[in-house]
Every structure is written in C-alpha cells, then in structure tokens.
Design an enzyme around this catalytic site. Structure first.
Site, PDB file in Angstrom:
ATOM      1  N   HIS A  48       3.865 -64.827 -55.163  1.00  0.00           N
ATOM      2  CA  HIS A  48       3.432 -64.551 -53.613  1.00  0.00           C
ATOM      3  C   HIS A  48       3.253 -63.240 -53.114  1.00  0.00           C
ATOM      4  O   HIS A  48       2.154 -62.853 -52.664  1.00  0.00           O
ATOM      5  CB  HIS A  48       4.731 -65.679 -52.680  1.00  0.00           C
ATOM      6  CG  HIS A  48       4.306 -65.125 -51.165  1.00  0.00           C
ATOM      7  ND1 HIS A  48       3.444 -65.669 -50.545  1.00  0.00           N
ATOM      8  CD2 HIS A  48       5.061 -64.832 -50.379  1.00  0.00           C
ATOM      9  CE1 HIS A  48       3.359 -65.274 -49.189  1.00  0.00           C
ATOM     10  NE2 HIS A  48       4.290 -64.531 -49.041  1.00  0.00           N
ATOM     11  N   HIS A  72       7.389 -57.264 -49.146  1.00  0.00           N
ATOM     12  CA  HIS A  72       7.235 -57.710 -47.602  1.00  0.00           C
ATOM     13  C   HIS A  72       8.429 -58.758 -47.596  1.00  0.00           C
ATOM     14  O   HIS A  72       8.872 -59.003 -46.369  1.00  0.00           O
ATOM     15  CB  HIS A  72       5.861 -58.336 -47.253  1.00  0.00           C
ATOM     16  CG  HIS A  72       5.756 -59.713 -47.547  1.00  0.00           C
ATOM     17  ND1 HIS A  72       4.601 -60.071 -48.643  1.00  0.00           N
ATOM     18  CD2 HIS A  72       5.783 -60.935 -47.059  1.00  0.00           C
ATOM     19  CE1 HIS A  72       4.592 -61.432 -48.777  1.00  0.00           C
ATOM     20  NE2 HIS A  72       5.360 -61.886 -47.839  1.00  0.00           N
ATOM     21  N   GLU A  76      14.129 -59.830 -46.408  1.00  0.00           N
ATOM     22  CA  GLU A  76      14.435 -60.949 -45.931  1.00  0.00           C
ATOM     23  C   GLU A  76      15.124 -61.928 -46.654  1.00  0.00           C
ATOM     24  O   GLU A  76      16.063 -62.639 -46.229  1.00  0.00           O
ATOM     25  CB  GLU A  76      13.166 -61.704 -45.108  1.00  0.00           C
ATOM     26  CG  GLU A  76      13.100 -62.092 -43.843  1.00  0.00           C
ATOM     27  CD  GLU A  76      11.824 -62.227 -43.290  1.00  0.00           C
ATOM     28  OE1 GLU A  76      11.667 -63.246 -42.362  1.00  0.00           O
ATOM     29  OE2 GLU A  76      10.901 -61.665 -43.584  1.00  0.00           O
ATOM     30  N   ASP A  77      14.561 -62.148 -47.879  1.00  0.00           N
ATOM     31  CA  ASP A  77      14.960 -63.115 -48.720  1.00  0.00           C
ATOM     32  C   ASP A  77      15.962 -62.657 -49.726  1.00  0.00           C
ATOM     33  O   ASP A  77      16.622 -63.700 -50.673  1.00  0.00           O
ATOM     34  CB  ASP A  77      13.842 -63.915 -49.497  1.00  0.00           C
ATOM     35  CG  ASP A  77      12.925 -64.327 -48.382  1.00  0.00           C
ATOM     36  OD1 ASP A  77      13.243 -64.291 -47.237  1.00  0.00           O
ATOM     37  OD2 ASP A  77      11.869 -64.620 -48.908  1.00  0.00           O
ATOM     38  N   ASP A 140      -0.317 -62.354 -46.085  1.00  0.00           N
ATOM     39  CA  ASP A 140       0.750 -63.230 -46.276  1.00  0.00           C
ATOM     40  C   ASP A 140       0.446 -64.769 -45.743  1.00  0.00           C
ATOM     41  O   ASP A 140       0.584 -65.742 -46.591  1.00  0.00           O
ATOM     42  CB  ASP A 140       1.997 -62.900 -45.496  1.00  0.00           C
ATOM     43  CG  ASP A 140       3.136 -63.529 -45.570  1.00  0.00           C
ATOM     44  OD1 ASP A 140       3.634 -64.061 -46.443  1.00  0.00           O
ATOM     45  OD2 ASP A 140       3.821 -64.017 -44.210  1.00  0.00           O
ATOM     46  N   ASP A 262     -28.385 -73.443 -37.611  1.00  0.00           N
ATOM     47  CA  ASP A 262     -27.971 -72.223 -38.470  1.00  0.00           C
ATOM     48  C   ASP A 262     -27.056 -72.716 -39.827  1.00  0.00           C
ATOM     49  O   ASP A 262     -26.245 -72.164 -40.451  1.00  0.00           O
ATOM     50  CB  ASP A 262     -27.193 -71.111 -37.789  1.00  0.00           C
ATOM     51  CG  ASP A 262     -25.926 -71.417 -37.485  1.00  0.00           C
ATOM     52  OD1 ASP A 262     -25.580 -72.689 -37.507  1.00  0.00           O
ATOM     53  OD2 ASP A 262     -24.892 -70.557 -36.955  1.00  0.00           O
TER      54      ASP A 262
HETATM   55 MN    MN Z   1       5.561 -63.954 -47.537  1.00  0.00          MN
END
Ligand code: MN
Length: 483
Positions: A48, A72, A76-77, A140, A262
């Site tokens: 990811h 990123h 957090e994880d 993300d 279009d």
């Molecule tokens: Mn993420």
C-alpha cells in the site's frame, strides 16, 4: 524478482543516487515496521505505501514526498514513533509524515457531526501549510479506491461516496485532472450502481465505431495541420471519463448519448500558444464549428488553472467532434495540476512557456498568508476565507453533506444546489442555527438549513440580483415566466 522488488525498482528509476538511497531506506524502514501486517487483499501491507509512493512518482514529485509516502502509515499503525522517523530521515520527511497522520481521515457521517467539519478544516490547513501533504493524502485515497473490492461490502458505498464528495473535488481544485477522473470512475459503480450499469451498456453500443471514427478524424486533421506547416507534438483520442459523462447527461437531463457533443474528442499537443490558435483557425476553416461551443481557456483559464482551447465541429463526414488544443506545459498542468509546480521548480528549471506565477497565484497567497500569521493556528482558521478554494466555498446540510458553491452564494443557491424542489419551496434559512435572510452571503463551513413552505414559495425579480449559481438563476427565471 518478486512483485514488490519490481515495484521498488520502478519507484527508484530516474532519481539521483542520493535520492535513491533515501527512498530505498524509507522503503526498508517501512517494510520492517509493517512486517506481518496484511492488506485485506492478502498482500503484504508494504504494497500500500509502495503503490501510494508510485502514484506520486508518476506526478513527478520530488524524493522527500515519495519517501514520506512510503512512511505515511508507519506511525499510525505500528509502534514506530515520530521521534524515530525524525532521527532516521530528518526534519522535512518527518514533518510530512506527521502532517499526514494529523490530517486524520475525513469521514462522511450519516448525521451531522461537528468533528466532520473540523476534520475538513484540518485538511484545508494542512493544504495551506504544505500542499504536498494533500497530494500524499490523495495518492493514499487513490490506492485505497483501486483496491476497494477487498473492502467490507457495507463500507464500500460510504467510502466511495466520501471520495466523490471530498477527494475528487479536492483533486479538481488542485487541477489534478488525472487523479480526479480516476477517483470518480472508481467510486461511480459503488455510489450509483444502477446508473453505472445502464450507462456502461449504452456506451458499449457503437463503441468500436466511435473509436474507428476518431482514428480516421485524427489522420485527416493531422494531415491538414502538417500541410500548413504547424507542428504537432502529439495527437490522441481522449475517452470521456464515465462519471463525468454521467454528470453531463444529468445536467442536460437527457438519457440520449447523441446529445453529448464531447463524447468523441481529439486532443492536439503543439509547441506554442500561437500554434494553438493557428490550429484552431485551420480547423474552423475546414470544419463548421457548432455555434456557442468554442471555449478559450488559454486567455481565460478555469479557476483551477486549467488551460486549453476547446471547440466542437462537424468533423469529417459531418460527425460532431470535440477538438482540444494545448501546449505540452498546459497538458502537464491539466493532468498533474499543482504537482506540476513542484516537479518543475524542484528540478530548478521551469519549462519554456510555463508561468507558475499566474496559475499558482492562490498557492502564493497561501504561503504569504502563512508567513504573516506565523504559527497561530486559530488565526489561521479565522482567515480560511482566503484559502485555496479561492473561488469556491463549502457549506453543509444539517446531515453533514458538503455543498460546493461559488463565493457570494446565498441560501437560495444552496437550496437549488441540493434539489430543485427545495429551491422552489424555499422561504427562509437558518445558518449555523440562526435565522437569516435568503439573500445573505454564505461562508465556508456554514451549516445551512432551508425552511420550506408546502406550496411553492413566492419569488420576486429581486432574486435574480443576488443568486450566484447558474442553476438557481435558470430556475428563478423559469418560474418568473410562470412555468
Ligand atoms: Mn494509507
């Protein structure tokens, strides 16, 4: 070589050796931190952040953004702290990662939720402090949308809805057409499954014939342009994104594809602005233009900075065809938006004909504002009206849905933006729980509750003086005429 190594090599390709070194170490750090974690798809979690970083690389962003994207989700994880990241990668990357973590997921709630607005504001602030944070957030989201099929079924719809309401408008404001289009097309089948299916069926009919026609028309036009000694860098057919087609048909209130002028389009990339106008002239000399369909976004760019010439003509064999003409710089901007800004300036040499100052006026304003205000976040929140959505404001329904309006819009515009019936029955409004007049100017962040009458409300000619959206204007005019 396994797939992860392959993707990593793709990510490193083209970066300077010292940048490759830092990106590789961010990758290794992240892989270790996420060790043992899995995505719902069954892939190792590292796929990811890796794919997120690849999306940013495709936008030509510089090495620290790519490295921050790899990291990123780490703080957090996992048990990794911001301190660890700072020690390992330095201030800049740590700052980007931390800002990403702070810009917590913006969630649409079924009922009004004050946190929701606060989150949205945080996102704006993050944008103001460093737009790269928003770009990482968008990448993300894009990867999560690409893998939405593995998400719990009941979550898919709200996640996709949030994408349509928050993230694709954000990508649009930032001029990143490529990501906006993909986000919308990925969300479309989950938010409007029936409409998606019926449109897909419709579009499949005569699809081959359309492709064949576009190919032929491209050859004819290319010949014509070259014969007149104007250079073409690239010419390609552009397939209209499905969701944008759906929106257009809704707007025109039609189910009939042949009303979409279009649907078939050709895009011509040519070296200079003068070449763009020359090609437009050649096309109009040879093919009859549809009146009212010539759009000069070169002299008058869209609010998000988009530039191009658009015209619709009766092309070869008299078939209606849209032609878009632009320079390579305009094309880069149309696809990558503000990201193009970093790509060029980081490389230290803005390309010929690329004038960031004009297009990025609002980016500059934000930076100036930020300098002036220093680090007082409260003051910053107070001055958000100068935010990056210079020409737009966001208001909320009592349920927390976001309604996107032009600056100066009133409760009447709001009501018509929600639903025609609501506009027709609007007799007053509560803004942030206070009764207000229907011609009051709304501000970003306002929660607007429309008061209605059972019978259609009486309206007067004065309304035309204060409404700002074309939808409200049309409806009011129509009702004044008595139908
Ligand atoms: Mn993420």
């Amino acid at each position: 070589m396994n797939k992860i190594e392959k993707q990593l090599n793709k990510l490193l390709e083209g970066f300077k050796p010292e940048d490759q070194k830092s990106i590789r170490s961010a990758f290794e750090f992240s892989q270790k931190a996420h060790e043992g974690q899995m995505r719902k798809s069954g892939d190792p979690y590292i796929t990811h952040p890796l794919e997120t970083a690849l999306i940013l690389k495709k936008l030509h962003l510089e090495a620290s953004t790519v490295a921050a994207a790899l990291l990123h989700d780490v703080s957090e994880d996992t048990s990794t702290t911001m301190e660890d990241i700072k020690n390992e990668f330095g201030e800049e990357i740590a700052y980007l990662v931390e800002a990403m973590t702070k810009v917590s997921e913006v969630r649409l709630k079924g009922s009004f939720d004050p946190n929701y607005i606060e989150n949205l504001r945080k996102m704006f602030i993050a944008a103001a402090q460093d737009l790269r944070v928003v770009l990482i957030r968008l990448a993300d989201r894009l990867h999560n949308m690409r893998t939405i099929e593995y998400m719990d079924k009941e979550k898919q719809k709200s996640y996709a809805k949030e994408t349509l309401e928050i993230f694709s408008p954000l990508a649009n404001r930032l001029g990143i057409g490529e990501i906006k289009g993909e986000l919308q097309d990925l969300a479309f089948p989950h938010v409007y499954p029936e409409e998606y299916e019926s449109l897909t069926k419709k579009i499949n009919i005569a699809h081959k014939a359309r492709q064949k026609y576009v190919k032929k028309a491209m050859k004819t036009i290319e010949k014509l342009v070259k014969k007149n000694d104007v250079e073409i860098i690239d010419i390609h057919g552009r397939a209209k994104h499905l969701y944008s087609l759906y929106k257009k048909m809704q707007k025109l209130q039609t189910e009939n594809l042949s009303r979409i002028t279009d649907l078939m389009a050709i895009r011509i990339i040519t070296p200079t602005t003068t070449d763009c106008y020359n090609i437009l002239g050649l096309i109009h000399e040879n093919f009859k233009p549809l009146p009212g369909n010539i759009k000069d976004y070169i002299s008058v760019p869209k609010p998000n900075g988009y530039q191009s010439l658009h015209t619709t003509v009766f092309g070869p064999e008299g078939t209606v065809l849209e032609v878009q003409i632009r320079t390579p710089e305009m094309h880069e901007y149309a696809e990558h938006g503000v990201a193009a800004h970093w790509a060029y300036t980081e490389a230290g040499k803005p390309k010929k004909g690329f004038i960031p100052s004009k297009k990025f006026k609002w980016v500059q304003q934000l930076r100036d504002l930020q300098k002036e205000l220093g680090s007082d976040p409260q003051e910053f929140i107070n001055s958000l009206r100068l935010d990056l959505f210079q020409h737009r404001i966001f208001c909320f329904t009592p349920k927390g849905d976001v309604i996107d309006l032009p600056v100066g819009a009133t409760p009447v515009d709001f009501a018509y933006a929600v639903h025609t019936d609501l506009g027709n029955h609007c007799i007053g409004a509560k803004v942030n729980n206070k009764m207000t007049k229907i011609n009051t100017e709304l501000n970003s962040g306002d929660v607007v509750e429309i008061r209605t009458s059972k019978k259609p409300a009486k309206i007067s000619r004065d309304w035309l003086q204060f409404v700002k959206t074309s939808k409200a204007r049309e409806r009011v005019k129509k009702r004044l005429k008595g139908d």
